[in-house]
Design a protein around this motif. Structure first.
Motif, short mmCIF file in Angstrom:
data_model
loop_
_atom_site.label_atom_id
_atom_site.label_comp_id
_atom_site.label_asym_id
_atom_site.label_seq_id
_atom_site.Cartn_x
_atom_site.Cartn_y
_atom_site.Cartn_z
N UNK A 155 0.84 -1.20 0.00
CA UNK A 155 0.00 0.00 0.00
C UNK A 155 0.88 1.25 0.00
N UNK A 156 0.23 2.42 -0.12
CA UNK A 156 0.97 3.68 -0.15
C UNK A 156 1.15 4.31 1.22
N UNK A 157 0.87 3.56 2.29
CA UNK A 157 1.08 4.06 3.64
C UNK A 157 2.32 3.39 4.22
N UNK A 158 3.42 4.13 4.26
CA UNK A 158 4.70 3.57 4.68
C UNK A 158 4.96 3.88 6.15
N UNK A 159 5.50 2.91 6.87
CA UNK A 159 5.95 3.09 8.26
C UNK A 159 7.44 2.76 8.28
N UNK A 196 4.18 -1.54 5.27
CA UNK A 196 3.01 -0.74 4.95
C UNK A 196 1.97 -0.87 6.07
N UNK A 197 0.79 -0.32 5.86
CA UNK A 197 -0.24 -0.29 6.90
C UNK A 197 -0.75 -1.67 7.26
N UNK A 221 1.68 8.57 2.38
CA UNK A 221 2.17 9.02 3.68
C UNK A 221 3.40 8.22 4.05
N UNK A 222 4.33 8.87 4.74
CA UNK A 222 5.49 8.20 5.31
C UNK A 222 5.52 8.54 6.79
N UNK A 229 4.65 13.57 5.22
CA UNK A 229 5.55 13.00 6.23
C UNK A 229 4.92 13.21 7.60
N UNK A 230 4.76 12.12 8.35
CA UNK A 230 4.20 12.20 9.70
C UNK A 230 5.27 11.72 10.70
#
Length: 233
Positions: free
Chosen positions: A70-74, A94-95, A131-132, A159-160
């Motif tokens: 997914x496009x939600x990176x941690x 990802x999420x 989001x990263x 960026x979070x």
């Protein structure tokens, strides 16, 4: 790519040993005993050479078969000891907890973060992140800003910096740490890099990231890996 020509053991035996070492927290001497119990006499130094020859190759061959992330990176780093010194293993999931990518680095700075992001963005199973999520490491905002200015990263990527949102990747680090602990560190950077690539490859497979291969289906995993190396399972 590594082949089996000139080895004193069959490809089936070698890949069995490689899979088990990369999946479970065992030492080379433990694996030597396991093989002896099955009638195969292999010295632990030979097992080390097999891991160095095939672990990174396995990861490279497996990449094209991974499901899209997914496009939600941690993103986060964990510590790995190499030749008595701490190095940094950059990792992203990802999420859903799927592994996006990883990079071993001697430094923990903006340059290392950019190398990691570039490597991750170049993988066939990744997408440009929406989001990263990172911790409070000041290197990440600098790296992301520079990559946006250079058109290497989507300008609308957010960026979070929020530690609690990164629990998913911090928990995922434990998989790798459990595997590295029996070895008490690595002797050199290249040894660490190759072995970690194998750990990550098998972790991705056991998470169910490989298309048409169940994460708990050991027979299917063995057959898939045998197919990657063009031998019968």
């Amino acid at each position: 790519m590594a082949g089996f020509k000139g080895r004193h053991f069959t490809g089936e035996v070698i890949l069995w040993a490689v899979r088990w070492y990369l999946m479970f927290p065992i030492s080379y001497r433990d694996l030597e005993l396991m093989l002896t119990d099955r009638g195969v006499a292999v010295d632990h130094t030979t097992l080390f050479r097999w891991i160095q020859a095939y672990a990174a190759d396995l990861e490279k061959r497996l990449r094209p078969y991974l499901r899209p992330c997914t496009g939600s990176w941690r993103v986060d780093e964990t510590y790995i000891k190499v030749k008595g010194r701490w190095t940094y293993l950059y990792r992203a999931v990802d999420s859903r907890g799927q592994t996006i990518d990883f990079l071993l680095s001697a430094r923990r700075d903006a340059a290392a973060a950019k190398r990691f992001f570039r490597k991750a963005l170049g993988q066939p199973h990744t997408v440009i992140p929406r989001t990263i999520t990172v911790d409070k490491n000041a290197a990440y905002p600098k790296a992301v800003a520079e990559m946006k200015r250079g058109d290497e990263l989507w300008r609308r990527t957010k960026l979070r910096q929020c530690k609690y949102l990164n629990n998913i990747v911090e928990q995922d680090h434990r998989r790798i740490k459990r595997l590295t602990d029996p070895g008490l560190g690595f002797g050199c950077f290249q040894t660490a890099r190759r072995t970690l690539a194998g750990y990550e490859a098998m972790a991705m497979m056991r998470k169910g990231q490989v298309r048409k291969v169940g994460g708990r289906d050991m027979k299917a995993q063995a057959a898939f890996i045998a197919g990657l190396f063009q031998i019968a399972a």
